[in-house]
Design a protein around this motif. Sequence first.
Motif, PDB file in Angstrom:
ATOM      1  N   PRO A  16      -6.265   0.746  -4.720  1.00  0.00           N
ATOM      2  CA  PRO A  16      -4.806   0.896  -4.627  1.00  0.00           C
ATOM      3  C   PRO A  16      -4.068  -0.441  -4.584  1.00  0.00           C
ATOM      4  N   SER A  17      -2.988  -0.494  -5.337  1.00  0.00           N
ATOM      5  CA  SER A  17      -2.078  -1.633  -5.303  1.00  0.00           C
ATOM      6  C   SER A  17      -0.918  -1.302  -4.365  1.00  0.00           C
ATOM      7  N   LEU A  18      -0.192  -2.317  -3.989  1.00  0.00           N
ATOM      8  CA  LEU A  18       0.956  -2.105  -3.105  1.00  0.00           C
ATOM      9  C   LEU A  18       1.993  -3.189  -3.323  1.00  0.00           C
ATOM     10  N   THR A  19       3.184  -2.900  -2.863  1.00  0.00           N
ATOM     11  CA  THR A  19       4.293  -3.857  -2.867  1.00  0.00           C
ATOM     12  C   THR A  19       4.823  -3.975  -1.454  1.00  0.00           C
ATOM     13  N   VAL A  20       4.895  -5.197  -0.952  1.00  0.00           N
ATOM     14  CA  VAL A  20       5.373  -5.485   0.404  1.00  0.00           C
ATOM     15  C   VAL A  20       6.766  -6.084   0.311  1.00  0.00           C
ATOM     16  N   CYS A  21       7.700  -5.479   1.020  1.00  0.00           N
ATOM     17  CA  CYS A  21       9.080  -5.972   1.060  1.00  0.00           C
ATOM     18  C   CYS A  21       9.399  -6.404   2.492  1.00  0.00           C
TER      19      CYS A  21
ATOM     20  N   THR B  23       6.660 -11.037   9.860  1.00  0.00           N
ATOM     21  CA  THR B  23       7.906 -10.291   9.960  1.00  0.00           C
ATOM     22  C   THR B  23       7.604  -8.808   9.792  1.00  0.00           C
ATOM     23  N   SER B  24       8.530  -7.973  10.196  1.00  0.00           N
ATOM     24  CA  SER B  24       8.386  -6.549   9.904  1.00  0.00           C
ATOM     25  C   SER B  24       8.582  -6.335   8.396  1.00  0.00           C
ATOM     26  N   TYR B  25       8.091  -5.216   7.886  1.00  0.00           N
ATOM     27  CA  TYR B  25       8.056  -5.057   6.433  1.00  0.00           C
ATOM     28  C   TYR B  25       7.957  -3.588   6.052  1.00  0.00           C
ATOM     29  N   ASP B  26       8.302  -3.324   4.791  1.00  0.00           N
ATOM     30  CA  ASP B  26       8.116  -2.017   4.170  1.00  0.00           C
ATOM     31  C   ASP B  26       7.005  -2.117   3.135  1.00  0.00           C
ATOM     32  N   VAL B  27       6.239  -1.034   2.989  1.00  0.00           N
ATOM     33  CA  VAL B  27       5.113  -1.009   2.062  1.00  0.00           C
ATOM     34  C   VAL B  27       5.244   0.202   1.142  1.00  0.00           C
ATOM     35  N   TYR B  28       5.014  -0.020  -0.159  1.00  0.00           N
ATOM     36  CA  TYR B  28       4.984   1.039  -1.163  1.00  0.00           C
ATOM     37  C   TYR B  28       3.621   0.985  -1.851  1.00  0.00           C
ATOM     38  N   PHE B  29       2.856   2.069  -1.770  1.00  0.00           N
ATOM     39  CA  PHE B  29       1.552   2.140  -2.420  1.00  0.00           C
ATOM     40  C   PHE B  29       1.718   2.758  -3.811  1.00  0.00           C
ATOM     41  N   HIS B  30       1.041   2.168  -4.789  1.00  0.00           N
ATOM     42  CA  HIS B  30       1.161   2.636  -6.169  1.00  0.00           C
ATOM     43  C   HIS B  30      -0.043   2.154  -6.949  1.00  0.00           C
ATOM     44  N   SER B  31      -0.121   2.534  -8.217  1.00  0.00           N
ATOM     45  CA  SER B  31      -1.226   2.107  -9.073  1.00  0.00           C
ATOM     46  C   SER B  31      -0.982   0.690  -9.567  1.00  0.00           C
ATOM     47  N   ALA B  32      -2.018   0.093 -10.138  1.00  0.00           N
ATOM     48  CA  ALA B  32      -1.902  -1.284 -10.620  1.00  0.00           C
ATOM     49  C   ALA B  32      -0.951  -1.401 -11.795  1.00  0.00           C
ATOM     50  N   GLY B  33      -0.745  -0.336 -12.537  1.00  0.00           N
ATOM     51  CA  GLY B  33       0.144  -0.369 -13.687  1.00  0.00           C
ATOM     52  C   GLY B  33       1.528   0.145 -13.405  1.00  0.00           C
ATOM     53  N   GLU B  34       1.934   0.197 -12.147  1.00  0.00           N
ATOM     54  CA  GLU B  34       3.247   0.732 -11.786  1.00  0.00           C
ATOM     55  C   GLU B  34       3.992  -0.220 -10.862  1.00  0.00           C
ATOM     56  N   ILE B  35       5.246   0.115 -10.619  1.00  0.00           N
ATOM     57  CA  ILE B  35       6.101  -0.601  -9.685  1.00  0.00           C
ATOM     58  C   ILE B  35       6.620   0.393  -8.653  1.00  0.00           C
ATOM     59  N   PRO B  36       7.089  -0.071  -7.503  1.00  0.00           N
ATOM     60  CA  PRO B  36       7.635   0.868  -6.507  1.00  0.00           C
ATOM     61  C   PRO B  36       8.932   1.484  -7.000  1.00  0.00           C
ATOM     62  N   ASP B  37       9.120   2.730  -6.683  1.00  0.00           N
ATOM     63  CA  ASP B  37      10.327   3.458  -7.090  1.00  0.00           C
ATOM     64  C   ASP B  37      11.114   3.841  -5.859  1.00  0.00           C
TER      65      ASP B  37
ATOM     66  N   THR C  62      12.423  -6.167  -7.156  1.00  0.00           N
ATOM     67  CA  THR C  62      12.466  -4.715  -7.226  1.00  0.00           C
ATOM     68  C   THR C  62      13.884  -4.213  -6.969  1.00  0.00           C
ATOM     69  N   GLU C  63      14.038  -2.901  -6.968  1.00  0.00           N
ATOM     70  CA  GLU C  63      15.333  -2.296  -6.638  1.00  0.00           C
ATOM     71  C   GLU C  63      15.641  -2.395  -5.152  1.00  0.00           C
ATOM     72  N   PHE C  64      14.733  -2.999  -4.388  1.00  0.00           N
ATOM     73  CA  PHE C  64      14.953  -3.232  -2.958  1.00  0.00           C
ATOM     74  C   PHE C  64      15.140  -4.712  -2.660  1.00  0.00           C
ATOM     75  N   GLY C  65      15.150  -5.550  -3.680  1.00  0.00           N
ATOM     76  CA  GLY C  65      15.279  -6.983  -3.478  1.00  0.00           C
ATOM     77  C   GLY C  65      14.003  -7.720  -3.834  1.00  0.00           C
ATOM     78  N   ILE C  66      13.873  -8.938  -3.315  1.00  0.00           N
ATOM     79  CA  ILE C  66      12.696  -9.767  -3.593  1.00  0.00           C
ATOM     80  C   ILE C  66      11.536  -9.295  -2.725  1.00  0.00           C
ATOM     81  N   CYS C  67      10.455  -8.863  -3.381  1.00  0.00           N
ATOM     82  CA  CYS C  67       9.273  -8.370  -2.683  1.00  0.00           C
ATOM     83  C   CYS C  67       8.044  -9.080  -3.237  1.00  0.00           C
ATOM     84  N   HIS C  68       6.866  -8.626  -2.790  1.00  0.00           N
ATOM     85  CA  HIS C  68       5.606  -9.216  -3.230  1.00  0.00           C
ATOM     86  C   HIS C  68       4.626  -8.088  -3.545  1.00  0.00           C
ATOM     87  N   SER C  69       4.025  -8.158  -4.719  1.00  0.00           N
ATOM     88  CA  SER C  69       3.091  -7.133  -5.165  1.00  0.00           C
ATOM     89  C   SER C  69       1.662  -7.654  -5.117  1.00  0.00           C
TER      90      SER C  69
END
Length: 406
Positions: free
Chosen positions: A17-22, A166-180, A113-120
Motif C-alpha cells: 500500500p502507498s499513502l499520502t501524508v498531509c 507534527t500531527s497529520y492526515d493520512v490517505y491510503f491508496h494504490s501506487a498508481g493513484e492520488i488521494p481524493d 494535492t487538493e488538500f495542499g502540499i503533502c508527501h506521497s
Amino acid sequence: MVISMDRNKLFWNTSFPSLTVCPHKRIDEVKVEYYMQRNKKLFPTDDIKDQFRNFIVKLADLSYDNMDDLPMNNTFGIPSSQYMDLLYDLKWSFEPEMSSGAAVRMYISETITEFGICHSVNSLVGRYNSYDYWKSNDWRVIDHGQRVTVHPLDGEIYAQIINLSTSYDVYFHSAGEIPDITKKKYTFPESDYTTVELVALEIFTDKKARDFTIKQRSCRFRHEAEDMMTVPVYSFGLCLMECRMKFTLKMCNCIPHFYRNRIRGGRVLPVCDLRGIACMASIKDEIIGMKFSSYEVDCNCHSNCDDSNFFVQTFRSRVWFLGANLQWGIIDYPKMQLRRNVLFSFADVLVYIGGLAGFFLGCSLLSFTELIYYFVIRLTRKVFCTRQSRDSSKKKKIVKVRFFKK
C-alpha cells in the motif's frame, strides 16, 4: 471482457500500500516573519501582520471543504498567480525518515494535492503534481522504478515513517493513484506511534485487452493519457481532479492554486483570487460530489485497468516520547484477486459462428462467402457487363447508320 476471480495466491504478488501524508503544520513562522520584514510597506501595523499570519496559514490548508474559512478582506498585495510560489517559499520543512522491510527501497516525495502540499510514499504518479515538475514546464514520463510488491512467503511486511514532528492526515491508496477529497482520511496526533494494518483487493487486466478500445474494456491503462490536460499519464484520481478543474473554470472563470495552471499546448489558466475562491465556496458541494447540475462537464473518466484498493483492517496508537511515527503494512494477504480477461476476441467470434453454422446448417463460413459472391458480386458484375454490351451495340448501330447516309 469478463472479470474473473483468481485464488492461487501463491502464484502472484500483492502490491504494497502507498499513502499520502498531509502535515497539519505547513507554514514556518520564522520564514513568515522574514517575509514581512522584507516587505514592511505591506505590513505597517501589528494588526495587519496578525491578519497576514492567519491568512497564509488558512491559504496553505485550503481545500474545497474549508474555503469559507479563508479571510476575504485583504489580498496583502499578493497576486493569485503567486499563491503557490509564496506557499512554497514559506512552507515548513517536513523531512521525515523512511524505512521499510520490503526488498525494494521506498521513497517519499513532495506532491501538491487538493488538500495542499503533502508527501506521497511509494507513488507512481505523485511526482507529476510536484512543484518542481510544474515550474520546469516538464511533460516527460518519469521512471519511478519497480512497483513495490510482497508475497505471502515474505511474512509480515511493514514500512514506517519516522520523526513526523507534527500531527497529520493520512490517505491510503494504490501506487498508481492520488488521494481524493471523497476518500476517508485518518488523523493522528504528533505524540503517538501508530500502527495500521491493511487488506488489499486488486484487479489486473490481461495484456490482450490492449488491442480493445477503451469503450469495450471500460478502463484505461496508465499510458492512455491523450485526454489528460496537466499530466502525461492517466489515473482515475487524476481524471477526477481535472474534471473538478474544468468545472470550476467554467463556473468561476479560474482554477484553484493547487492545480497546475499550465496545460498542454502552452495555455495558462487564470488562478482564482479571493473573488474566485468565494465563487468556488458557493458551489463546493457540487464540486466535491461531482454533481454538476448547473453545467455538464464531459470528464470521460474510466477506472484503472490495473488497480489496487486498500482497506484499513485495524489501527492502534500508543504514546511515543520520540515524536510521531507511522507504521503500516499487510498481515493478512488477500486470498482472491480479480482479473479482467478477454472472453471473446474477433477470431473467437468467427470460429464460433463457423462452428454453429456447420452444426445447424451444414455449411461453413466459406459457404456464406460464396453466397455473398454469387448474389452480390457476381450479380453486380453480370448486370454491369450486360449494360456495357448494350451500350457498345448501340454505338455500333449509330456508326453504321451514319456510314450508309454518307
